[in-house]
Design a protein around this motif. Structure first.
Motif, PDB file in Angstrom:
ATOM      1  N   UNK A  63      99.596  80.045  15.381  1.00  0.00           N
ATOM      2  CA  UNK A  63     100.539  80.200  14.271  1.00  0.00           C
ATOM      3  C   UNK A  63     100.542  78.864  13.540  1.00  0.00           C
ATOM      4  N   UNK A  64     100.037  78.865  12.312  1.00  0.00           N
ATOM      5  CA  UNK A  64      99.767  77.616  11.621  1.00  0.00           C
ATOM      6  C   UNK A  64     100.457  77.575  10.267  1.00  0.00           C
ATOM      7  N   UNK A  65     101.081  76.429   9.960  1.00  0.00           N
ATOM      8  CA  UNK A  65     101.706  76.221   8.655  1.00  0.00           C
ATOM      9  C   UNK A  65     100.663  75.739   7.658  1.00  0.00           C
ATOM     10  N   UNK A  66     100.453  76.516   6.598  1.00  0.00           N
ATOM     11  CA  UNK A  66      99.549  76.149   5.526  1.00  0.00           C
ATOM     12  C   UNK A  66     100.331  76.038   4.231  1.00  0.00           C
ATOM     13  N   UNK A  71     102.940  68.804  15.940  1.00  0.00           N
ATOM     14  CA  UNK A  71     103.512  68.445  14.644  1.00  0.00           C
ATOM     15  C   UNK A  71     102.851  67.157  14.164  1.00  0.00           C
ATOM     16  N   UNK A  72     102.276  67.197  12.975  1.00  0.00           N
ATOM     17  CA  UNK A  72     101.569  66.061  12.387  1.00  0.00           C
ATOM     18  C   UNK A  72     102.417  65.387  11.319  1.00  0.00           C
ATOM     19  N   UNK A 107      94.807  73.087   5.129  1.00  0.00           N
ATOM     20  CA  UNK A 107      95.436  71.931   5.757  1.00  0.00           C
ATOM     21  C   UNK A 107      96.783  72.322   6.345  1.00  0.00           C
ATOM     22  N   UNK A 108      97.129  71.682   7.460  1.00  0.00           N
ATOM     23  CA  UNK A 108      98.377  71.999   8.140  1.00  0.00           C
ATOM     24  C   UNK A 108      99.060  70.735   8.626  1.00  0.00           C
ATOM     25  N   UNK A 109     100.396  70.822   8.766  1.00  0.00           N
ATOM     26  CA  UNK A 109     101.148  69.726   9.371  1.00  0.00           C
ATOM     27  C   UNK A 109     101.819  70.148  10.674  1.00  0.00           C
ATOM     28  N   UNK A 110     101.658  71.430  11.057  1.00  0.00           N
ATOM     29  CA  UNK A 110     102.184  71.877  12.345  1.00  0.00           C
ATOM     30  C   UNK A 110     101.568  73.215  12.722  1.00  0.00           C
ATOM     31  N   UNK A 111     101.410  73.416  14.023  1.00  0.00           N
ATOM     32  CA  UNK A 111     100.862  74.678  14.501  1.00  0.00           C
ATOM     33  C   UNK A 111     101.226  74.880  15.967  1.00  0.00           C
TER      34      UNK A 111
END
Length: 313
Positions: free
Chosen positions: A129-132, A281-282, A297-301
């Motif tokens: 489950x990835x935030x884009x 979490x990035x 690109x993602x900052x959390x997954x």
């Protein structure tokens, strides 16, 4: 005995006649099953084609294509209540799952033979489950996901060169990927352990450990063990990279083969671990890849595993 066979195939990888000829060669004198063909499209990499194929109640589904086709078919089957067997006829550049399962490469009749006569093996399915930028998305994977060098290398690879040189095209983009992969701090939670702070430029979470060219990146990764293996790299500078390569190629590669040891070596710049669930979490967006495809690109997954979700011949 397979009486009803559904083939989900990617026409950009080969033509139907070539697949038909390969199937006929594999059958030889055996009774031919009833075959239905389900073509993928640019808008449907295989999920909808698989849904329609499953509705015809086949005995076996075969994914004929590259990693994207295999992932799309596997994703639908893992989400489906039907326990259909899956066969693979690898046609793409990477063919990573096929490599890890010792499915014949570059030999369509042999791959069909394996699919028609092989014994099903339970294989885990990974989910992320990835935030884009477009929002939160859920994707399945059968090989690996992550950020860092791998994702940058995929983004930097020239598609025309990949068509001509295959997986070697990724080597050409490695230098640019290294330059783009800077060390960043991030938060990670593994299973029920307390969250911790880490630093690294590459984090790969894998169901399988072997990449193109036969290079084993995660030697303990087993696609049927109900867990995911992950690798964190944080090397900077020539000295640290030299040590990292020594760890990966010698300590966790040739040395393991020679000594028959099962112990995986971790160092200050190479960390191996295992988990069933990871939350990451990035500090900012990073390129993210799924089974060799850069999806944004993602900052959390969040990554989880579905044990034994697939039955692959």
């Amino acid at each position: 005995m397979t009486r009803r066979l559904a083939i989900v195939w990617n026409p950009s990888k080969t033509d139907k006649d070539t697949l038909s000829e390969g199937l006929s060669a594999a059958l030889q004198d055996a009774t031919a099953p009833e075959v239905s063909w389900w073509e993928t499209t640019e808008n449907d990499p295989g999920g909808d084609a698989t849904r329609r194929a499953v509705a015809t109640t086949p005995d076996l589904i075969i994914a004929a294509g590259g990693d994207g086709t295999v992932r799309a078919v596997a994703e639908h089957l893992a989400s489906s209540p039907s326990a259909l067997d899956l066969g693979i006829v690898p046609l793409g550049t990477g063919n990573l799952l096929a490599r890890n399962l010792d499915i014949p490469l570059g030999d369509i009749p042999a791959a069909f033979t394996r699919a028609l006569t092989g014994t099903p093996r339970k294989v885990d399915m990974g989910w992320v489950d990835v935030n884009l930028i477009s929002g939160r998305e859920r994707h399945g994977f059968v090989v690996m996901v992550g950020f860092g060098i791998d994702a940058h290398m995929i983004a930097e690879t020239n598609d025309d060169l990949k068509d001509k040189a295959g997986w070697l095209a990724y080597v050409e983009s490695l230098g640019r990927a290294l330059a783009a992969s800077d060390v960043v701090p991030f938060h990670i939670t593994a299973d029920d352990q307390p969250a911790r702070d880490e630093e690294g430029h590459t984090l790969l979470i894998a169901n399988c450990g072997t990449l193109q060219g036969g290079f084993t990146l995660l030697p303990d990764a087993d696609p049927s063990d109900g867990e995911l293996d992950y690798l964190l790299l944080s090397a900077e500078g020539i000295a640290q990279w030299a040590g990292t390569l020594k760890t990966m190629l010698w300590d966790n590669g040739l040395k393991r083969l020679i000594s028959s040891t099962e112990e995986t070596t971790s160092t200050d710049t190479v960390t191996h671990a295992r988990a069933r669930k990871l939350d990451v979490t990035l500090p900012g967006p990073r390129p993210f890849e799924i089974d060799g495809e850069q999806i944004g690109e993602t900052d959390s997954f969040t990554v989880t595993v579905q044990p034994g979700a697939l039955h692959i011949r």
